[in-house]
Design a protein around this motif. Structure first.
Motif, PDB file in Angstrom:
ATOM      1  N   ILE A 283     -56.729 175.060  33.364  1.00 40.85           N
ATOM      2  CA  ILE A 283     -56.288 173.802  33.978  1.00 40.85           C
ATOM      3  C   ILE A 283     -54.873 173.913  34.529  1.00 40.85           C
ATOM      4  O   ILE A 283     -54.517 173.215  35.463  1.00 40.85           O
ATOM      5  N   THR A 284     -54.079 174.824  33.972  1.00 40.40           N
ATOM      6  CA  THR A 284     -52.679 174.927  34.400  1.00 40.40           C
ATOM      7  C   THR A 284     -52.478 175.806  35.631  1.00 40.40           C
ATOM      8  O   THR A 284     -51.353 175.956  36.090  1.00 40.40           O
ATOM      9  N   ASN A 285     -53.539 176.421  36.168  1.00 36.03           N
ATOM     10  CA  ASN A 285     -53.329 177.247  37.371  1.00 36.03           C
ATOM     11  C   ASN A 285     -54.429 177.073  38.427  1.00 36.03           C
ATOM     12  O   ASN A 285     -54.569 177.905  39.309  1.00 36.03           O
TER      13      ASN A 285
ATOM     14  N   THR B  37     -36.541 162.459  29.683  1.00 34.01           N
ATOM     15  CA  THR B  37     -37.246 163.416  30.568  1.00 34.01           C
ATOM     16  C   THR B  37     -37.059 164.853  30.079  1.00 34.01           C
ATOM     17  O   THR B  37     -36.395 165.672  30.706  1.00 34.01           O
ATOM     18  N   ILE B  38     -37.693 165.157  28.930  1.00 33.42           N
ATOM     19  CA  ILE B  38     -37.390 166.425  28.255  1.00 33.42           C
ATOM     20  C   ILE B  38     -37.813 167.658  29.046  1.00 33.42           C
ATOM     21  O   ILE B  38     -37.224 168.707  28.900  1.00 33.42           O
ATOM     22  N   VAL B  39     -38.848 167.555  29.899  1.00 35.84           N
ATOM     23  CA  VAL B  39     -39.237 168.713  30.715  1.00 35.84           C
ATOM     24  C   VAL B  39     -38.208 168.838  31.829  1.00 35.84           C
ATOM     25  O   VAL B  39     -38.189 168.054  32.772  1.00 35.84           O
TER      26      VAL B  39
ATOM     27  N   ALA C 102     -42.232 161.518  33.313  1.00 40.12           N
ATOM     28  CA  ALA C 102     -41.947 162.443  32.209  1.00 40.12           C
ATOM     29  C   ALA C 102     -43.155 163.321  31.873  1.00 40.12           C
ATOM     30  O   ALA C 102     -42.998 164.447  31.395  1.00 40.12           O
ATOM     31  N   PHE C 103     -44.368 162.801  32.103  1.00 41.29           N
ATOM     32  CA  PHE C 103     -45.582 163.599  31.884  1.00 41.29           C
ATOM     33  C   PHE C 103     -46.082 164.227  33.190  1.00 41.29           C
ATOM     34  O   PHE C 103     -47.229 164.690  33.256  1.00 41.29           O
ATOM     35  N   GLY C 104     -45.255 164.218  34.214  1.00 45.66           N
ATOM     36  CA  GLY C 104     -45.704 164.688  35.512  1.00 45.66           C
ATOM     37  C   GLY C 104     -46.475 163.588  36.225  1.00 45.66           C
ATOM     38  O   GLY C 104     -46.455 162.411  35.814  1.00 45.66           O
TER      39      GLY C 104
ATOM     40  N   ALA D 156     -53.028 165.296  39.386  1.00 43.87           N
ATOM     41  CA  ALA D 156     -54.151 165.804  38.597  1.00 43.87           C
ATOM     42  C   ALA D 156     -53.710 166.547  37.332  1.00 43.87           C
ATOM     43  O   ALA D 156     -54.439 166.590  36.355  1.00 43.87           O
ATOM     44  N   HIS D 157     -52.499 167.124  37.348  1.00 40.19           N
ATOM     45  CA  HIS D 157     -52.054 167.913  36.192  1.00 40.19           C
ATOM     46  C   HIS D 157     -51.245 167.092  35.198  1.00 40.19           C
ATOM     47  O   HIS D 157     -50.691 167.651  34.261  1.00 40.19           O
ATOM     48  N   GLN D 158     -51.204 165.781  35.413  1.00 44.06           N
ATOM     49  CA  GLN D 158     -50.434 164.974  34.467  1.00 44.06           C
ATOM     50  C   GLN D 158     -50.906 165.278  33.054  1.00 44.06           C
ATOM     51  O   GLN D 158     -52.084 165.462  32.774  1.00 44.06           O
TER      52      GLN D 158
ATOM     53  N   LEU E 227     -52.140 166.439  29.653  1.00 41.10           N
ATOM     54  CA  LEU E 227     -53.394 166.252  28.922  1.00 41.10           C
ATOM     55  C   LEU E 227     -53.148 165.558  27.583  1.00 41.10           C
ATOM     56  O   LEU E 227     -53.989 164.799  27.111  1.00 41.10           O
ATOM     57  N   GLY E 228     -52.013 165.847  26.959  1.00 47.17           N
ATOM     58  CA  GLY E 228     -51.748 165.340  25.607  1.00 47.17           C
ATOM     59  C   GLY E 228     -50.962 164.046  25.572  1.00 47.17           C
ATOM     60  O   GLY E 228     -50.448 163.658  24.527  1.00 47.17           O
ATOM     61  N   GLN E 229     -50.876 163.344  26.720  1.00 45.74           N
ATOM     62  CA  GLN E 229     -49.979 162.185  26.762  1.00 45.74           C
ATOM     63  C   GLN E 229     -50.362 161.065  25.801  1.00 45.74           C
ATOM     64  O   GLN E 229     -49.465 160.430  25.219  1.00 45.74           O
TER      65      GLN E 229
ATOM     66  N   ALA F  68     -52.482 177.017  24.736  1.00 44.66           N
ATOM     67  CA  ALA F  68     -51.733 176.055  25.547  1.00 44.66           C
ATOM     68  C   ALA F  68     -51.577 174.733  24.802  1.00 44.66           C
ATOM     69  O   ALA F  68     -50.496 174.137  24.785  1.00 44.66           O
ATOM     70  N   ILE F  69     -52.644 174.288  24.154  1.00 44.77           N
ATOM     71  CA  ILE F  69     -52.592 173.010  23.440  1.00 44.77           C
ATOM     72  C   ILE F  69     -51.629 173.099  22.257  1.00 44.77           C
ATOM     73  O   ILE F  69     -50.812 172.212  22.015  1.00 44.77           O
ATOM     74  N   LEU F  70     -51.706 174.210  21.551  1.00 42.70           N
ATOM     75  CA  LEU F  70     -50.824 174.408  20.401  1.00 42.70           C
ATOM     76  C   LEU F  70     -49.365 174.460  20.839  1.00 42.70           C
ATOM     77  O   LEU F  70     -48.496 173.800  20.261  1.00 42.70           O
TER      78      LEU F  70
ATOM     79  N   GLU G  34     -43.663 171.319  20.130  1.00 38.10           N
ATOM     80  CA  GLU G  34     -42.215 171.268  20.397  1.00 38.10           C
ATOM     81  C   GLU G  34     -41.823 170.084  21.277  1.00 38.10           C
ATOM     82  O   GLU G  34     -40.746 169.522  21.111  1.00 38.10           O
ATOM     83  N   THR G  35     -42.714 169.719  22.189  1.00 38.73           N
ATOM     84  CA  THR G  35     -42.406 168.593  23.075  1.00 38.73           C
ATOM     85  C   THR G  35     -42.239 167.291  22.280  1.00 38.73           C
ATOM     86  O   THR G  35     -41.215 166.621  22.397  1.00 38.73           O
ATOM     87  N   SER G  36     -43.247 166.966  21.465  1.00 36.74           N
ATOM     88  CA  SER G  36     -43.148 165.724  20.689  1.00 36.74           C
ATOM     89  C   SER G  36     -41.976 165.799  19.722  1.00 36.74           C
ATOM     90  O   SER G  36     -41.277 164.804  19.508  1.00 36.74           O
ATOM     91  N   ALA G  37     -41.741 166.989  19.139  1.00 36.23           N
ATOM     92  CA  ALA G  37     -40.616 167.154  18.215  1.00 36.23           C
ATOM     93  C   ALA G  37     -39.298 166.854  18.923  1.00 36.23           C
ATOM     94  O   ALA G  37     -38.424 166.169  18.386  1.00 36.23           O
ATOM     95  N   SER G  38     -39.151 167.349  20.151  1.00 35.72           N
ATOM     96  CA  SER G  38     -37.924 167.082  20.907  1.00 35.72           C
ATOM     97  C   SER G  38     -37.753 165.596  21.169  1.00 35.72           C
ATOM     98  O   SER G  38     -36.650 165.064  21.077  1.00 35.72           O
ATOM     99  N   MET G  39     -38.862 164.937  21.521  1.00 34.43           N
ATOM    100  CA  MET G  39     -38.777 163.493  21.776  1.00 34.43           C
ATOM    101  C   MET G  39     -38.321 162.742  20.526  1.00 34.43           C
ATOM    102  O   MET G  39     -37.559 161.783  20.621  1.00 34.43           O
ATOM    103  N   ILE G  40     -38.801 163.148  19.358  1.00 28.39           N
ATOM    104  CA  ILE G  40     -38.440 162.443  18.123  1.00 28.39           C
ATOM    105  C   ILE G  40     -36.959 162.653  17.800  1.00 28.39           C
ATOM    106  O   ILE G  40     -36.224 161.700  17.518  1.00 28.39           O
TER     107      ILE G  40
END
Ligand code: HEM
Ligand code: SF4
Lengths: 397, 68
Positions: free
Chosen positions: A83-85, A280-282, A338-340, A343-345, A347-349, A228-230, A235-241
């Motif tokens: 999905i990422t390419n 906007t962590i990304v 922040a989630f893009g 179509a690639h927005q 997946l884990g939002q 990719a899911i792992l 780390e993303t959610s951890a950064s947000m917290i």
């Protein structure tokens, strides 16, 4: 002279994008690590139009694709279609094979479990010594426990995938280190996939194992998707917290407002959207390549040109978010990038949202005296990843 | 009074579920792949605000509103 990118943030104002980015014209160019100068899109309206424009592709195998890092460029030719390419319609087909576990209703069903995980971690932190590091005590374990349970990976193995995924999202990694870490993670998940094919459980890797059996998915696709899911999922959610807590501690009036309304799910949901926008962590841009000539603001993006979208640009675009430098939990912010977008927005939002809603409605209510244990200037940021975060957040109460 | 009719462009849907989160009484997601399902394509006035929000946040621009 195109500005070098990614750009360092200003230490005094670490949550906002670098001032150079905010001052760029709507269509600019930046210079990235390989010396190439992709187009740079910073406005909310332009990003919305272009991220849904079929003339832009995410096919990272094409020459001229503006890769994030040397390691990514080296890895790109070896990835199966993911999905990422891939672009629609292939992307649409692939994404529908992995979507089900991340649907709103399945994530909502996890809310009580996420709440319990958090409550236990808070009990543990409160019973332990002060100061504590909020990153290790709460921010990292919440999403890690949750994503391992969703995937069906034993939490006891977390050391392996936390270290491997940290290497994989870092910009300071050599292609060799990156290949080694990717190989280690892949081998681990490959073994897990085999186990789940023999003895399936109620988890995502078992669902993928079933699809591998029926030929809907290949084993390498399943392993790459699980990695990719792992990687994307903790780390993303951890950064947000951790960053969200720091931002709220710096804005005591907003923290007080949140604490007084933390029983109101709509307010909490709005808080999470505003924190996603504000932080906007990304912060390394999402990347595409032009498939055809595209006219924009009187210039032409040529077929084969790289294009980088700075998400913080859109999220600090005053035309969309008035007074963007202000953290305002009452503003409507759901249209942030922040989630893009397109179509690639992410997946884990929905998962990220529910995790953050649970944390931000609970943490400051249960620990009203939560405070920084060091001066703000001493908090160490981790800027080297695809998403920025904190190395540690020493807190007391 | 305005009426709102929802036109849903299913092939575009990437199933991120923003619509189901913002307007759960109007949008659901299919169990097997998460693709959106419109539960009520002419929702009542009480739903108009959230339906407009769903259309605005849909990342795939798959939700169109015909307002009359
Ligand atoms: C607050 C936390 C998160 C943020 C800010 C975030 C951000 C993003 C962004 C900006 C993209 C778009 C990339 C692009 O268009 O090139 C993306 C895609 C993605 N995210 Fe997240 N993410 C978060 C959490 C998660 C979680 C929890 C998961 C997994 C469970 C996840 C999995 C993915 C995947 C698989 C993609 C690729 C989707 C595709 O290309 O179709 N993310 N994320
Ligand atoms: S928000 Fe758009 S893309 Fe997402 S599920 Fe709803 S219709 Fe599909």
């Amino acid at each position: 002279m195109p500005h070098p990118y990614p750009t360092a943030r200003e230490p005094r104002c670490p949550f906002a994008p670098a001032p150079e980015i905010r001052d760029m014209p709507p269509l600019a160019q930046v210079e990235i690590w390989d010396g190439s100068t992709p187009w740079f899109i910073t406005r909310h309206a332009d990003q919305r139009a272009l991220l849904n424009d079929p003339r832009l592709s995410i096919d990272e195998k094409r020459p001229g694709y503006p890769h994030m890092t040397r390691s990514r460029a080296a890895g790109a030719p070896h990835h199966p279609p993911l999905i990422t390419n891939t672009d629609p319609p292939e992307h649409t087909r692939l994404r529908r094979t992995v979507n089900a576990p991340f649907m709103v209703k399945r994530i909502e069903a996890l809310r009580p479990r996420i709440q319990r995980v958090l409550d236990d971690l808070i009990d543990e932190m409160l019973a332990g010594p002060r100061p504590a590091d909020l990153v290790q005590a709460i921010a990292l374990p919440v999403p890690t426990v949750v994503i391992t349970e969703i995937l069906g990976a034993p939490y006891a193995d977390r050391e392996l995938f936390q270290t491997a995924s940290h290497v994989l999202v870092s910009h300071d990694t050599t292609p060799e280190e990156s290949a080694e870490a990717g190989g280690r993670l892949g081998a681990y998940l490959g073994r897990l996939l085999q186990q789940k094919m023999a003895a399936p459980g109620d988890d995502v890797i078992s669902e993928m194992a079933a699809k591998v059996k029926t030929g809907e998915m290949t084993a390498p696709e399943a392993v790459t998707m699980a990695s990719a899911i792992l990687i994307a999922g903790h780390e993303t959610s951890a950064s947000m917290i951790s960053l969200g807590t720091l931002a709220l501690l710096r804005n005591p009036d907003q923290l007080e407002l949140l604490r007084s309304r933390s029983g109101d799910p709509r307010f909490v949901a709005g808080t999470v959207e505003e924190l996603l926008r504000y932080l906007t962590i990304v912060h390394t841009g999402i990347r595409r390549i032009a498939d055809a000539d595209i006219g924009l603001h009187g210039q032409v993006i040529r077929a084969g040109d790289g294009v980088v979208f700075e998400l913080a640009g859109a999220n600090y675009d005053p035309a969309e978010f008035p007074d963007p430098m202000r953290l305002d939990l009452t503003r409507p912010a759901r249209q942030h990038h922040a989630f893009g977008y397109g179509a690639h927005q992410c997946l884990g939002q929905s998962l990220a949202r529910v995790e953050l809603q649970v944390v931000f409605s609970t943490l400051y209510r249960r620990i009203p005296a939560l405070a920084l244990a060091v001066p703000f200037e001493e908090v160490e940021f981790a800027m080297e990843g695809v998403a920025y975060g904190l190395r540690a957040l020493p807190v007391t109460w | 009074m305005t009426a709102v009719r929802i036109e849903f462009d299913e092939p575009k849907c990437v199933a991120a579920g923003q619509c189901a989160m913002v307007a759960p009484d109007v949008f659901d997601q299919r169990d097997d792949d998460g693709v959106a399902v419109v539960l009520d394509d002419t929702p009542g006035p009480g739903q108009h605000e959230v339906v407009r929000e769903a259309a605005a946040v849909c990342p795939a621009a798959a939700i169109h509103l015909i307002e009359s």
